[in-house]
Design a protein around this motif. Structure first.
Motif, PDB file in Angstrom:
ATOM      1  N   ALA A 390       0.825  -1.212   0.000  1.00 59.50           N
ATOM      2  CA  ALA A 390       0.000   0.000   0.000  1.00 59.50           C
ATOM      3  C   ALA A 390       0.854   1.255   0.000  1.00 59.50           C
ATOM      4  O   ALA A 390       0.484   2.276  -0.586  1.00 59.50           O
ATOM      5  CB  ALA A 390      -0.942  -0.003   1.202  1.00 59.50           C
ATOM      6  N   PRO A 396      -3.744   4.529  -5.934  1.00 61.91           N
ATOM      7  CA  PRO A 396      -4.404   4.521  -4.620  1.00 61.91           C
ATOM      8  C   PRO A 396      -4.886   3.119  -4.250  1.00 61.91           C
ATOM      9  O   PRO A 396      -5.492   2.415  -5.066  1.00 61.91           O
ATOM     10  CB  PRO A 396      -5.587   5.476  -4.811  1.00 61.91           C
ATOM     11  CG  PRO A 396      -5.198   6.355  -5.971  1.00 61.91           C
ATOM     12  CD  PRO A 396      -4.384   5.483  -6.876  1.00 61.91           C
ATOM     13  N   THR A 398      -6.571   1.450  -0.624  1.00 56.13           N
ATOM     14  CA  THR A 398      -6.938   1.710   0.767  1.00 56.13           C
ATOM     15  C   THR A 398      -7.681   0.525   1.359  1.00 56.13           C
ATOM     16  O   THR A 398      -8.297  -0.275   0.621  1.00 56.13           O
ATOM     17  CB  THR A 398      -7.835   2.962   0.878  1.00 56.13           C
ATOM     18  OG1 THR A 398      -9.024   2.753   0.100  1.00 56.13           O
ATOM     19  CG2 THR A 398      -7.113   4.201   0.364  1.00 56.13           C
ATOM     20  N   GLU A 400      -9.357  -0.916   5.550  1.00 56.32           N
ATOM     21  CA  GLU A 400      -9.566  -0.636   6.970  1.00 56.32           C
ATOM     22  C   GLU A 400      -9.405  -1.929   7.758  1.00 56.32           C
ATOM     23  O   GLU A 400      -9.980  -2.966   7.392  1.00 56.32           O
ATOM     24  CB  GLU A 400     -10.974  -0.064   7.206  1.00 56.32           C
ATOM     25  CG  GLU A 400     -11.201   1.313   6.608  1.00 56.32           C
ATOM     26  CD  GLU A 400     -10.377   2.396   7.293  1.00 56.32           C
ATOM     27  OE1 GLU A 400     -10.029   2.204   8.488  1.00 56.32           O
ATOM     28  OE2 GLU A 400     -10.074   3.411   6.632  1.00 56.32           O
TER      29      GLU A 400
END
Length: 501
Positions: A390, A396, A398, A400
């Motif tokens: 990452a 990009p 992303t 969580e």
């Protein structure tokens, strides 16, 4: 009087100032032109091939009344013995043993001049000479004027260069190469790729690739764009059904193109009509309109997407192929692709038991050597490698944390999972996006340009990668915990130009 003037440099462009300066410096003597990077061409640093540079130097010498000897100096790895290597190359090629007693070195680059000074040679600083009445333009600055479309380059360049550039259509070629947004200074897509392992991987998979596309190949003029070291064309060469076809390889990377030329010289091809070109298709048309029966591309389109302007660059590439395809001709493309529904969120679980788990990812891998970066990436656990990826990935990505897993889009999950084992070329692969398009996007792009899509076109999953590299260390589910089948990883498109176009 200087018996010899040694003039080392790339000499892509010669100037009027050089003619005046050398005329005074070498009066009655011989100028020895050591043309460095003589084995390089079609790159930003070396846009003009050696034989054209040599032709311009010979014409320059005739017009300027200079006695010259031109010697090619092949590129070497950076070394503080560059001056000694050059002098030895000159001695081998010409029999001239240049010494500080009979030779002055003409050089405006301080770092290079210092190497000759260390050997005892006197230095004439050419454009940097403080005795100059003005501040003359260096040849590279004049060449950049040409590349920028500034017509004043002709006033500064020597007529010999202008003549050779015009006769051999080098003006547009230089402008294209220098301004190319995709190709690096050394003529490849990336300076960090290990071309040895890259060639080995392509050679190992050549038979599988050829078996995949052979049923759709139309005999005639067959072009493999991004042909690598020519492994697929070697198989096409052995196919009896294609013995009357022209086999043409197009490769942008200097290392791979040179390997193709070497193979041909060594007799690897039985078909006499095998040709190789070092070209960037995005830099302009390579082939005449409606002149190619079959175009092959393997693992190329994601590079065009990644190193260019994503969809804009890819659309230009697709249009270029459509334009050079004969009515009824075919473009067969095999590459990685994104999963259907790549924007949907999933839960990705990764093992942390197969390597190191540092507290945080490193942010300096780009400053390390490729070998050091590869070693660090290879030593990480799969979970830690996601964090490192990452940071390093050029696009990009992303996610969580979610207990022992992460919540991430399906496309980003597959982006990581299909990249994670390419540690040998970690710094190179991090620049390439595999999942930019899914199969539906490919169908829309091809039909929009004008191709008909053959029913053989389909997205597919490389089960070997899933079974051996992905499933043992990773699992995905929907956010509610329900099971998901591993999605497609690759695409095969067989696109035909309609007969009535």
């Amino acid at each position: 009087m200087n018996r010899y003037v040694l003039f080392p440099g790339r000499h892509h462009l010669l100037t009027r100032f050089q003619a005046e300066y050398l005329g005074g410096l070498a009066a009655g003597g011989t100028v020895v032109w050591a043309v460095t990077s003589a084995n390089h061409e079609n790159t930003r640093r070396n846009p003009v091939p050696y034989h054209r540079r040599e032709a311009a130097i010979e014409r320059f010498s005739l017009l300027a009344g200079l006695r010259s000897v031109v010697v090619p100096i092949f590129d070497t790895a950076p070394t503080d013995r560059f001056a000694e290597v050059t002098l030895k190359s000159i001695a081998v090629a010409t029999g001239l043993d240049l010494t500080p007693d009979d030779t002055v070195v003409a050089c405006s680059t301080p770092e290079v001049a210092a190497l000759y000074e260390k050997l005892g040679f006197r230095i004439a600083e050419v454009e940097a000479d403080p005795a100059n009445d003005s501040e003359p333009q260096r040849p590279w600055d004049v060449l950049l004027r040409l590349a920028a479309g500034d017509g004043t380059w002709r006033e500064l360049a020597h007529p010999a260069t202008v003549d050779v550039f015009e006769r051999y259509q080098l003006v547009d070629a230089v402008r294209t190469v220098v301004n190319d947004p995709v190709v690096g200074d050394e003529g490849g897509l990336t300076a960090t790729r290990d071309y040895r392992t890259y060639m080995e991987a392509f050679a190992a998979g050549a038979a599988r690739k050829w078996d995949l596309v052979r049923p759709y190949v139309r005999p005639g003029r067959i072009v493999d764009i991004g042909c690598g070291a020519g492994a697929v064309l070697e198989l096409a060469d052995r196919d009896p059904g294609l013995r009357e076809s022209d086999l043409i390889g197009v490769e942008i990377a200097r290392h791979l193109y040179e390997e193709c030329v070497h193979k041909k010289a060594q007799g690897a091809f039985g078909n006499p009509n095998v040709y190789f070109y070092r070209r960037n298709v995005l830099g302009g048309a390579v082939f005449e309109p409606r002149s190619v029966d079959t175009t092959l591309t393997f693992a190329l389109t994601h590079e065009i997407w990644s190193y260019g302007g994503q969809l804009d660059s890819l659309r230009r590439f697709v249009q270029a192929i459509y334009d050079h395809t004969v009515p009824g001709g075919v473009w067969i493309n095999s590459d990685v692709c994104g999963p259907d529904g790549r924007d949907g969120a999933v839960r990705l679980t990764l093992t942390n038991a197969d390597g190191d788990n540092p507290a945080a990812p490193r942010r300096d891998l780009a400053q390390l050597s490729p070998a050091e970066a590869a070693a660090h990436a290879a030593g990480l656990s799969t979970r830690a490698r996601l964090d490192q990826f990452a940071v390093d990935f050029a696009f990009p990505l992303t996610y969580e944390p979610a207990d022992d897993a992460v919540e991430i889009s399906l496309g980003d999950a597959m982006e990581f999972l299909t990249h994670k084992d390419y540690t040998d070329n970690w710094l190179s692969e991090r620049q390439e996006q595999f999942c930019g398009l899914e199969f539906a996007d490919w169908k829309a792009l091809l039909t929009d340009v004008g191709f008909d899509i053959d029913p053989a076109s389909h997205a597919w999953r490389n089960d070997w990668i899933i079974d051996n590299r992905v499933a043992p260390v990773a699992s995905i589910t929907r956010l509610d915990g329900s099971r998901i089948d591993w999605p497609a990883t690759h695409v095969l498109t067989v696109a035909r130009r309609p007969l009535n176009t």
